[in-house]
Structures are given as C-alpha cells and as structure tokens.
Design an enzyme around this catalytic site. Sequence first.
Site, short mmCIF file in Angstrom:
data_model
loop_
_atom_site.label_atom_id
_atom_site.label_comp_id
_atom_site.label_asym_id
_atom_site.label_seq_id
_atom_site.Cartn_x
_atom_site.Cartn_y
_atom_site.Cartn_z
N LYS A 101 -27.40 18.81 20.02
CA LYS A 101 -26.70 18.44 21.25
C LYS A 101 -25.38 17.73 20.94
O LYS A 101 -25.33 16.86 20.07
CB LYS A 101 -27.60 17.54 22.11
CG LYS A 101 -28.01 16.23 21.44
CD LYS A 101 -29.05 15.52 22.29
CE LYS A 101 -29.42 14.16 21.75
NZ LYS A 101 -28.37 13.16 21.79
N ASP A 132 -32.96 12.13 18.10
CA ASP A 132 -31.88 11.68 17.20
C ASP A 132 -32.32 10.75 16.07
O ASP A 132 -31.58 9.81 15.72
CB ASP A 132 -30.76 11.00 18.01
CG ASP A 132 -30.12 11.93 19.02
OD1 ASP A 132 -30.54 13.09 19.13
OD2 ASP A 132 -29.18 11.50 19.71
N CYS A 177 -29.04 7.50 23.92
CA CYS A 177 -29.52 8.88 23.99
C CYS A 177 -30.91 9.00 24.60
O CYS A 177 -31.22 10.00 25.26
CB CYS A 177 -29.44 9.54 22.62
SG CYS A 177 -27.72 9.78 22.12
N GLU A 179 -27.95 14.63 17.54
CA GLU A 179 -26.60 14.54 18.11
C GLU A 179 -25.61 14.93 17.02
O GLU A 179 -25.68 14.42 15.90
CB GLU A 179 -26.31 13.10 18.59
CG GLU A 179 -24.90 12.97 19.17
CD GLU A 179 -24.59 11.57 19.69
OE1 GLU A 179 -25.49 10.72 19.77
OE2 GLU A 179 -23.40 11.34 20.01
#
Length: 221
Positions: free
Chosen positions: A129, A24, A162, A72
């Site tokens: 994701k 991320d 994350c 993300e």
Amino acid sequence: MRTVEAEPYAFEFDPATTALVIIDMQRDFVLPGGFGEKLGNDTSLLLAAVEPTHRVLTKARETGMFVIHTREGHRPDLSDCPPAKLDRGAPSMRIGDPGAFGRILIRGEYGHDIIDELQPLPGEEVIDKPGKGAFYATDLSEILEKSGIRRLIVTGVTTEVCVHTTVREANDRGYECLVLADCVGSYFPEFQRVGLQMIAAQGGIFGWVAPSPDVITAIQE
Ligand code: C5J
C-alpha cells in the site's frame, strides 16, 4: 460464532469469515537502525507487539484463518508517492533515501519487508500500500469480498496511524474490526493509550478492542 470480551462490549466472530490483518510490521518501522528510529522514535514500543502478534498468527495458521499482511511503501521511481508525503516535516531522511536497510520504504528493499518473526507464508495475502490505509490504491476490498470475509482482527503498527486509518476505512466499508491492544504499537505511549480508547469510544465508534490471549482462546474453542 465465537465470543470474546472486548471494549465496549463483546465481539462476536466466525473464524471462517474473519481475517487476521497484520499491518506494516516492516523492518523500517520496527527495528532499531531503521527509518522509524532515524526519525527519533523509540522502536522498543513497537517491538513489544511482536511476540503477542506471533502467538495470534500461529493460532490463526493452525486453525486455517485467512491471514493478510500489509506493507507501506513505494515504487523505486517514487511515482506513487505524493510530493506532500515525501516532504512532510522536512525530515533529515526521506522515503527513497539510502538507509541502514536499503532505500527507505521502497518495495523490494530489505527494510521495506516484514520482520523475520512475522514473515508471510506462501498463500497468505500481502497488500502493498502506498498510503496509511490498507484500502487506498490496493485490491484489499476485492480480496475480502471474494473470500467472504466480514470481520477483521487487526494487529500491527503504528496504532494511531496505519492501524487507525485501516480500521476506519474498513469500518466505513461495513467490516467489523477487533483491534488487539497488545498486538499494536505506537512510538508514543500516550497515542497508544488514547488511540485504543478512540476506537471503542461512543459504543464502538469504529471498532472493538480486546487483549490477544482472550482472542486466541476464542479462536481455538
Ligand atoms: C507510519 C505506519 N507511521 N505504518 N506508518 O508512517 O503507521
């Protein structure tokens, strides 16, 4: 096998069956003006991870290691974003709202993409994701299995969200994870410190922690 000094004890890995995972490193989280900063956070603590991560990525590329990037984010219609995630904390800016870098955390928007310094190369895996963990609602498990990957070297942001979620998910699936202390970042110094301690506590309850220069040396041995 390569060996690197780590907490709580030496981590052994074979670069041929180890993936570098970069979590991320998206403009919305890392850059001033993005979603992270708009929520009141100091992004300089995340930016500190960029240079060391770039050095590890360069070494991984030079030596042909498997590289995985994650992002993300959500579909433009937000159909994969649970209302609970959208509304959490009644933020002044929500996922999907217009931000400085386009709609916040929406796939295809400038802010959702990875920062220039760490842009994926063709052939590197990019996992989109919808959750905090990289295994939830993605095909990461299948990719790792197909590629014969057994261990993960993990970098990215944020340490306690994350990165932690992904490492915990990976650990439960039988992967051994080494988290690079200087290549992960949190908006909160206390969470960075304790987040790293939690990974290696209790004999490595869900992973190992080491500084990136030692890992670069081990990769190039
Ligand atoms: C957060 C992340 N902090 N990548 N996302 O919401 O850690």
